[in-house]
Design a protein around this motif. Structure first.
Motif, PDB file in Angstrom:
ATOM      1  N   GLU A  14       0.898  -1.220  -0.058  1.00  0.00           N
ATOM      2  CA  GLU A  14      -0.065   0.041   0.004  1.00  0.00           C
ATOM      3  C   GLU A  14       0.932   1.286   0.021  1.00  0.00           C
ATOM      4  O   GLU A  14       1.908   1.271   0.750  1.00  0.00           O
ATOM      5  CB  GLU A  14      -0.990   0.119   1.301  1.00  0.00           C
ATOM      6  CG  GLU A  14      -1.869  -1.200   1.178  1.00  0.00           C
ATOM      7  CD  GLU A  14      -2.786  -1.133   2.613  1.00  0.00           C
ATOM      8  OE1 GLU A  14      -3.742  -0.771   2.581  1.00  0.00           O
ATOM      9  OE2 GLU A  14      -2.435  -1.793   3.468  1.00  0.00           O
ATOM     10  N   THR A  20      -6.078   1.392  -7.522  1.00  0.00           N
ATOM     11  CA  THR A  20      -6.832   0.125  -7.532  1.00  0.00           C
ATOM     12  C   THR A  20      -6.525  -0.620  -8.970  1.00  0.00           C
ATOM     13  O   THR A  20      -7.159  -1.649  -9.311  1.00  0.00           O
ATOM     14  CB  THR A  20      -8.310   0.126  -7.365  1.00  0.00           C
ATOM     15  OG1 THR A  20      -8.806   1.008  -8.691  1.00  0.00           O
ATOM     16  CG2 THR A  20      -8.857   0.767  -6.308  1.00  0.00           C
ATOM     17  N   PRO A  31      -4.702  -5.319  -1.183  1.00  0.00           N
ATOM     18  CA  PRO A  31      -5.178  -4.937   0.167  1.00  0.00           C
ATOM     19  C   PRO A  31      -6.206  -3.713   0.450  1.00  0.00           C
ATOM     20  O   PRO A  31      -6.876  -3.844   1.597  1.00  0.00           O
ATOM     21  CB  PRO A  31      -3.818  -4.969   1.143  1.00  0.00           C
ATOM     22  CG  PRO A  31      -3.000  -4.427   0.050  1.00  0.00           C
ATOM     23  CD  PRO A  31      -3.199  -5.004  -1.174  1.00  0.00           C
ATOM     24  N   SER A  32      -5.947  -2.912  -0.255  1.00  0.00           N
ATOM     25  CA  SER A  32      -7.130  -1.650  -0.064  1.00  0.00           C
ATOM     26  C   SER A  32      -6.953  -0.888  -1.709  1.00  0.00           C
ATOM     27  O   SER A  32      -6.301  -1.216  -2.441  1.00  0.00           O
ATOM     28  CB  SER A  32      -6.158  -0.641   0.806  1.00  0.00           C
ATOM     29  OG  SER A  32      -5.174  -0.044   0.264  1.00  0.00           O
ATOM     30  N   GLU A  33      -7.787   0.073  -1.414  1.00  0.00           N
ATOM     31  CA  GLU A  33      -7.826   0.831  -2.659  1.00  0.00           C
ATOM     32  C   GLU A  33      -6.560   1.941  -2.931  1.00  0.00           C
ATOM     33  O   GLU A  33      -6.554   2.958  -3.754  1.00  0.00           O
ATOM     34  CB  GLU A  33      -9.098   1.745  -2.687  1.00  0.00           C
ATOM     35  CG  GLU A  33     -10.288   0.841  -2.817  1.00  0.00           C
ATOM     36  CD  GLU A  33     -11.639   1.561  -2.956  1.00  0.00           C
ATOM     37  OE1 GLU A  33     -11.809   2.740  -2.963  1.00  0.00           O
ATOM     38  OE2 GLU A  33     -12.698   0.942  -3.240  1.00  0.00           O
ATOM     39  N   HIS A  34      -5.714   1.779  -1.993  1.00  0.00           N
ATOM     40  CA  HIS A  34      -4.582   2.754  -2.071  1.00  0.00           C
ATOM     41  C   HIS A  34      -3.275   1.781  -2.203  1.00  0.00           C
ATOM     42  O   HIS A  34      -2.205   1.778  -1.589  1.00  0.00           O
ATOM     43  CB  HIS A  34      -4.149   3.531  -0.729  1.00  0.00           C
ATOM     44  CG  HIS A  34      -5.270   4.652  -0.632  1.00  0.00           C
ATOM     45  ND1 HIS A  34      -5.098   5.989  -1.407  1.00  0.00           N
ATOM     46  CD2 HIS A  34      -6.462   4.615   0.046  1.00  0.00           C
ATOM     47  CE1 HIS A  34      -6.310   6.667  -1.172  1.00  0.00           C
ATOM     48  NE2 HIS A  34      -7.135   5.820  -0.273  1.00  0.00           N
ATOM     49  N   THR A  35      -3.379   0.807  -3.273  1.00  0.00           N
ATOM     50  CA  THR A  35      -2.298  -0.201  -3.293  1.00  0.00           C
ATOM     51  C   THR A  35      -1.182   0.507  -4.437  1.00  0.00           C
ATOM     52  O   THR A  35      -1.940   0.708  -5.627  1.00  0.00           O
ATOM     53  CB  THR A  35      -2.775  -1.522  -3.880  1.00  0.00           C
ATOM     54  OG1 THR A  35      -3.776  -2.005  -2.669  1.00  0.00           O
ATOM     55  CG2 THR A  35      -1.754  -2.473  -3.862  1.00  0.00           C
TER      56      THR A  35
END
Length: 319
Positions: A14, A20, A31-35
Motif C-alpha cells: 500500500e 486500484t 489489500p486496499s484502494e491505495h495499493t
C-alpha cells in the motif's frame, strides 16, 4: 533435476499515492484502494516473493537463490538476488526523489544502490514523468532545494503507453499521476525524497520526511535529458530496450509462436498483455497477463505460443 520455470507469488504494498489498477488491470488481490506496488520478482527483505510451483514451492526467491545457486549460475550466494521487478500504480504523483549509487548506499543505507527503468503500461491523457532538473551547478541545486523552488527546479516529460525510460542512480525523478508502469531495478529500497507535494499521511497525520541532505549528496548535476524509446510500432519478436551495467531489458512480442534460446544465466519474465503457453520440453505452462516467472540456468530452449498476441518484459542481471 527436471528443468522447470519458477512461477512467483507477488507481494503487494500500500502507498499514499496508490490506487486500484493492480486489481482492475492485472487481477491482483489488493489489500486496499491505495495499493501502489506489486513486487513481482524480488529477493529483497522488504518484499520477498515465493515460488508457487515445482520442487521449490513455498520457498522464497531469496532461499532458492542461496540454496540452489546452480539454477542461476551464481558463484556467490552471499550476495543478494540482484534485480527487483515491480508494477506501480500511480493514482497520484509519486514523491519526487533520487536514489544513490552502490558506494553511497553501502555506507549510508547498508543496501545496494538503485538504478532502474520504467516501461509505461498505461498512461492517462496528459500524464507526465518528473525527470531530471534545471540546475547547472551544485550550488544552484542546493539553493533551489533550500528555497523549495520546486517549479523552477523540476523537469517534466510527457509519456504514453509503450514508452521505455532508463533512470540511472542519481536521477531526480517520479512517476506522475495516471501512470501504470513496470519497473526493473537493482534490488534496493533506498529512496531519498526531495518533494512530496505537502501530503499528509492519514495514519500518522504528519507529512512524510524529506531527505534533502542525502539528495544534495547523490543527485547528478547537471542532469542528463530523458531518452525515451517507444515500442508501439515494434514488430520484432525481441526488442532490446536497455543494455546497461546492472541489467538487460527486452520487450517480447509474439503473435503466433516463437522459439527462444538461452542468452543469459537466467531470465526474468512478466507477461504484460495477452495470453498463451510456455512450452519447455514436454511440459506446457499457461501464461496470462500479470504472471511472472524465472527461466533458470538449466533451461536452454523454450517456446511461447499464442492464438492472438502476447507481450512480455524480460530482463537479466549483468552482475
Amino acid at each position: 533435476m527436471q528443468s522447470e520455470p519458477l512461477f512467483l507469488e507477488s507481494v503487494l504494498h500500500e502507498k499514499i499515492w496508490g490506487g486500484t489498477k493492480l486489481k482492475t488491470d492485472f487481477g491482483f488481490k489488493i489489500p486496499s484502494e491505495h495499493t501502489g506496488e506489486a513486487w513481482l520478482i524480488s529477493g529483497h527483505k522488504n518484499g520477498v516473493v515465493t515460488v508457487k510451483n515445482g520442487p521449490f514451492a513455498g520457498l522464497s526467491l531469496a532461499q532458492v537463490w542461496q540454496q540452489q545457486p546452480q539454477l542461476f549460475e551464481n558463484n556467490d550466494a552471499t550476495q543478494p538476488f540482484p534485480l527487483l521487478v515491480k508494477i506501480l500504480d500511480a493514482r497520484a504523483d509519486l514523491s519526487v526523489q533520487v536514489h544513490p549509487n552502490d558506494a553511497y548506499a553501502k555506507v549510508h543505507a547498508h543496501d545496494l544502490g538503485k538504478t532502474e527503468c520504467w516501461y509505461i503500461l498505461a498512461a492517462e491523457p496528459g500524464a507526465k514523468l518528473y525527470y531530471g532538473h534545471t540546475a547547472k551547478t551544485q550550488a544552484e541545486f542546493d539553493e533551489m532545494l533550500d528555497q523549495h523552488a520546486w517549479q523552477k527546479l523540476f523537469r517534466t516529460v510527457a509519456v504514453k503507453a509503450g514508452d521505455f525510460v532508463y533512470v540511472p542512480a542519481g536521477t531526480l525523478h517520479a512517476l506522475g499521476a495516471g501512470i501504470l508502469a513496470l519497473e526493473t531495478q537493482q534490488s534496493s529500497d533506498v529512496t531519498y525524497r526531495v518533494y512530496d507535494f505537502d501530503r499528509v499521511d492519514e495514519t500518522t497525520n504528519t507529512k512524510r520526511a524529506l531527505h534533502l541532505a542525502d539528495a544534495k549528496a547523490v543527485t547528478t548535476i547537471p542532469a542528463p535529458p530523458a531518452e525515451i524509446i517507444n515500442t508501439q510500432d515494434n514488430h520484432q519478436n525481441i526488442l532490446p530496450l536497455a543494455h546497461e551495467k546492472y541489467f538487460d531489458v527486452f520487450h517480447w512480442l509474439i503473435t503466433d509462436s516463437y522459439a527462444f534460446k538461452k542468452q543469459a544465466p537466467y531470465t526474468l519474465v512478466t507477461i504484460i498483455a495477452g495470453a498463451g503457453k510456455l512450452i519447455i520440453g514436454n511440459n506446457t505452462y499457461s501464461l496470462t497477463k500479470g504472471v511472472s516467472f524465472i527461466l533458470p540456468a538449466n533451461i536452454t530452449t523454450w517456446r511461447i505460443e499464442t492464438t492472438t498476441k502476447i507481450e512480455a518484459i524480460a530482463s537479466n542481471a549483468n552482475q
